[in-house]
Design an enzyme around this catalytic site. Sequence first.
Site, short mmCIF file in Angstrom:
data_model
loop_
_atom_site.label_atom_id
_atom_site.label_comp_id
_atom_site.label_asym_id
_atom_site.label_seq_id
_atom_site.Cartn_x
_atom_site.Cartn_y
_atom_site.Cartn_z
CB THR A 199 -1.08 0.08 1.19
OG1 THR A 199 -1.69 1.25 1.16
CG2 THR A 199 -0.26 -0.01 2.51
CG HIS A 207 -7.16 -0.25 1.58
ND1 HIS A 207 -7.60 0.94 1.79
CD2 HIS A 207 -6.81 -0.35 0.28
CE1 HIS A 207 -7.53 1.78 0.98
NE2 HIS A 207 -7.17 0.97 -0.23
N GLY A 292 -4.82 -6.90 -6.20
CA GLY A 292 -6.27 -6.41 -6.31
C GLY A 292 -6.44 -6.19 -7.73
NE ARG A 293 -11.94 -3.54 -10.59
CZ ARG A 293 -12.68 -3.75 -11.66
NH1 ARG A 293 -13.16 -4.98 -11.32
NH2 ARG A 293 -13.03 -3.27 -12.53
CG HIS A 295 -0.55 -5.16 -8.02
ND1 HIS A 295 -0.98 -5.31 -6.63
CD2 HIS A 295 0.65 -5.09 -7.94
CE1 HIS A 295 0.26 -5.36 -6.16
NE2 HIS A 295 1.31 -5.06 -7.01
CB ALA A 296 1.82 -2.34 -10.22
#
Length: 393
Positions: A199, A207, A292-293, A295-296
């Site tokens: 995070t 979260h 998650g959706r 990511h990065a």
Amino acid sequence: MSKLVPPHGSDTLRPLLLPEVERADEAARAGSLKCVSMSSRELSDLLILGMGAYTPLDGFMGHDDWRGACEDMRLASGVFWPIPITLSCTPDLADSIAVGETVALASGETGERLGTLRVREKYRIDPKLECERVYGTTDEAHPGVQKVLAQPPVNLAGRVSVFSESNWPAAFPSLYLHPAQSRAMFQERGWSRVAAFQTRNPMHRSHEYLAKIAIEVTDGVFIHQVLGRLKPGDIPASVRTRAIQAMIVNYFVPGTVIQAGYPIEMRYAGPREALLHALIRQNFGCSHLIVGRDHAGVGNYYGPHDAQHIFNELWDGALLTRPLKMDNTFFCRRCDGMATGRTCPHGKEHHVAISGTRQREMLSGGESIPPEFSRPEVVAILEEFYAGQATSA
Ligand SMILES: [Zn+2]
């Protein structure tokens, strides 16, 4: 015998930070060497090499590893590696450096010298190939692509020795852990299955819910903050850490969460970066990474589940750390609880969702954040921070 996942591609961690007794001598030696200035991303990579989180690399990559990482996600040795870890250099400086020579590595911003590199190879890359393969685009508006295209055209490769982590450990005293330290903490607690949660924000109910789903299926969660450069509007690490701690203390079973951080600079390479984040977490001793959706991701360059699907494309044994694939989470008023796209059949109008921008507006404008969105103990810390900003502005 440790029950934790082993380091990546190696039986043992390979930190490149010199033992304390050798650091002063190497720093003195570096003072008289030719000096290569690192970008903030290269400096971040040096710190990560130093702490052993890029095990089994022994330094910045040569041409064959660079090409292998770009094209097949493999080093020349065959070991899985999804993103090149390279050091760039101007042609003039590169011409003046001989193969076999040792050079100093310094922060491009402050000039502070942190390590040395024994040059094994000098080479040029095709930056477009790196962008296409790693980022999936050559669009200069992409922040990661921008940096690759802007870097000087020669790469220097070779073994690095790190003699200073600059002020990082002091700036983040309880957070800045090396992989050897996180592994020791996990073992002390008797954990073998550990989920990492990355995070760069304070943690809200969504979260918290992700972390709790992970705890249901592992021994504990490693909340691993992205430390480093802030974007405008970001909340400083000290405030974020206090807010996360307030959530842990009030809403988690003692002994199920460890909070830490690491000095990565985001590349926003989406799927490829999710793989790198998982590889790094394997070195930290985590068996799982919450993915998650998007990511990065950044903008609309990647599909919402691309970073989850890419894990299915790896060959057996490429990476031992597995993704915990999660959908978006939210509080649903009809469900009367936390839910995800997979568990809640109701429309968006029933979900409590607040964008980051809207949240900042609410917090700085004194509007109250609903408890379905964020815990009051967390909100209180954020409100205090924004109130302080308003008076200091
Ligand atoms: Zn619902």
